[in-house]
Design an enzyme around this catalytic site. Structure first.
Site, short mmCIF file in Angstrom:
data_model
loop_
_atom_site.label_atom_id
_atom_site.label_comp_id
_atom_site.label_asym_id
_atom_site.label_seq_id
_atom_site.Cartn_x
_atom_site.Cartn_y
_atom_site.Cartn_z
N SER A 129 0.85 -1.19 0.00
CA SER A 129 0.00 0.00 0.00
C SER A 129 0.87 1.23 0.00
O SER A 129 1.95 1.24 0.60
CB SER A 129 -0.90 0.02 1.24
N TYR A 142 -1.87 -0.16 10.18
CA TYR A 142 -1.94 -0.59 8.77
C TYR A 142 -0.68 -0.16 8.03
O TYR A 142 -0.06 -0.94 7.31
CB TYR A 142 -3.18 0.00 8.11
N SER A 145 2.24 -2.47 9.09
CA SER A 145 2.22 -3.85 8.58
C SER A 145 2.54 -3.89 7.09
O SER A 145 3.27 -4.77 6.63
CB SER A 145 0.87 -4.51 8.86
N LYS A 146 2.02 -2.93 6.33
CA LYS A 146 2.31 -2.90 4.90
C LYS A 146 3.73 -2.42 4.62
O LYS A 146 4.40 -2.91 3.71
CB LYS A 146 1.30 -1.99 4.18
#
Length: 267
Positions: A129, A142, A145-146
């Protein structure tokens, strides 16, 4: 000979669009879902796989290899969103996000590597992302983690260079998918000190997804990558300003960039 493609999370959204596009180009495609029985009308087979369950990963990869004898391309697409003030997100939800967005893809990669090494070729595409390039307010877990998957890919590429197995990241911006409905939202609590800024930011994030690009754009980008003999390490797909935000982070002083983000989210 048609290439065999395995797409995790291939039942909806980006994964579904990529699979259908690749089928139209002559590829043999398998998607995955935790509940494949829910998708009897899928244009390509959906096999049972939960990226947080190693046994299902082994079984799914084995099933495809039994039917096709090879996996030429793995697309690590399965993932989950998460929003909220980091202080208020339960630890179990933080761990679940990393299990799905980081450890899951790593374990699927581990499952396909022996067969790719044996056949002397392979391509692994990790869907990350643009949010993984920056710590975004109320999306910090988020982003982390990406972003971690981006770095793991960089290391993996160098470890795999002797085996003719290529790996790359594709970082999408906002696309019109159902990711907002499937993500974990920390509740907007009246009693929370983050009530107003988090509530406003959440509405802004959801509006970005609703107005996002057609997932077909991702499908075409991935098709092009598959047909590239030596893929780049990083690709970014989406709105110009979302992609340009990564460039700005690289060239602007940290506090100037932080100020841009604060202004964007009206914080």
């Amino acid at each position: 000979m048609s290439k065999v493609v395995l797409i995790t999370g291939g039942s909806s959204g980006i994964g579904k669009s990529v699979g259908e596009f690749l089928i139209s180009k002559g590829f043999i495609v398998y998607g995955t879902s935790r509940f494949p029985e829910k998708y009897p009308a899928s244009k390509f087979p959906i096999v049972a796989l939960d990226v947080t369950d190693n046994q299902t990963i082994t079984q799914a990869v084995g099933e495809v290899l039994l039917k096709e004898a090879r996996i030429d391309v793995l697309i690590n697409n399965a993932g989950v969103g998460i929003t909220g003030p980091i202080e208020e997100i339960p630890e179990t939800e933080i761990k679940n996000n990393f299990e799905t967005n980081l450890f899951g893809p790593i374990n699927v990669i581990k499952a396909v590597l022996p067969s790719m090494r044996a056949q002397g070729s392979g391509l692994i595409i990790n869907i990350t992302s643009i949010a993984g390039y920056m710590g975004l307010p109320y999306r910090g877990i988020y982003s982390a983690s990406k972003g971690a998957l981006e770095l793991v890919t960089e290391a993996f590429r160098m470890e795999l260079k002797d085996f003719n197995i290529h790996m790359t990241n594709v970082a999408p911006g906002d696309f019109a998918t159902n990711i907002a409905s499937g993500r974990y939202h920390a509740p907007v609590l009246e009693s929370s000190p983050y009530h107003k800024p988090y509530g406003n930011t959440l509405k802004l994030m959801d509006s970005h997804v609703d107005a996002g690009k057609d997932p077909l754009l991702m499908a075409k980008a991935i098709y092009k990558i598959i047909n590239t003999p030596n893929p780049k390490i990083h690709y970014k797909v989406g709105e110009f300003m979302q992609k340009f935000s990564v460039v700005l982070k690289r060239i602007l002083p940290d506090k100037v960039y932080e100020k841009l983000l604060l202004n964007h989210y009206k914080l």
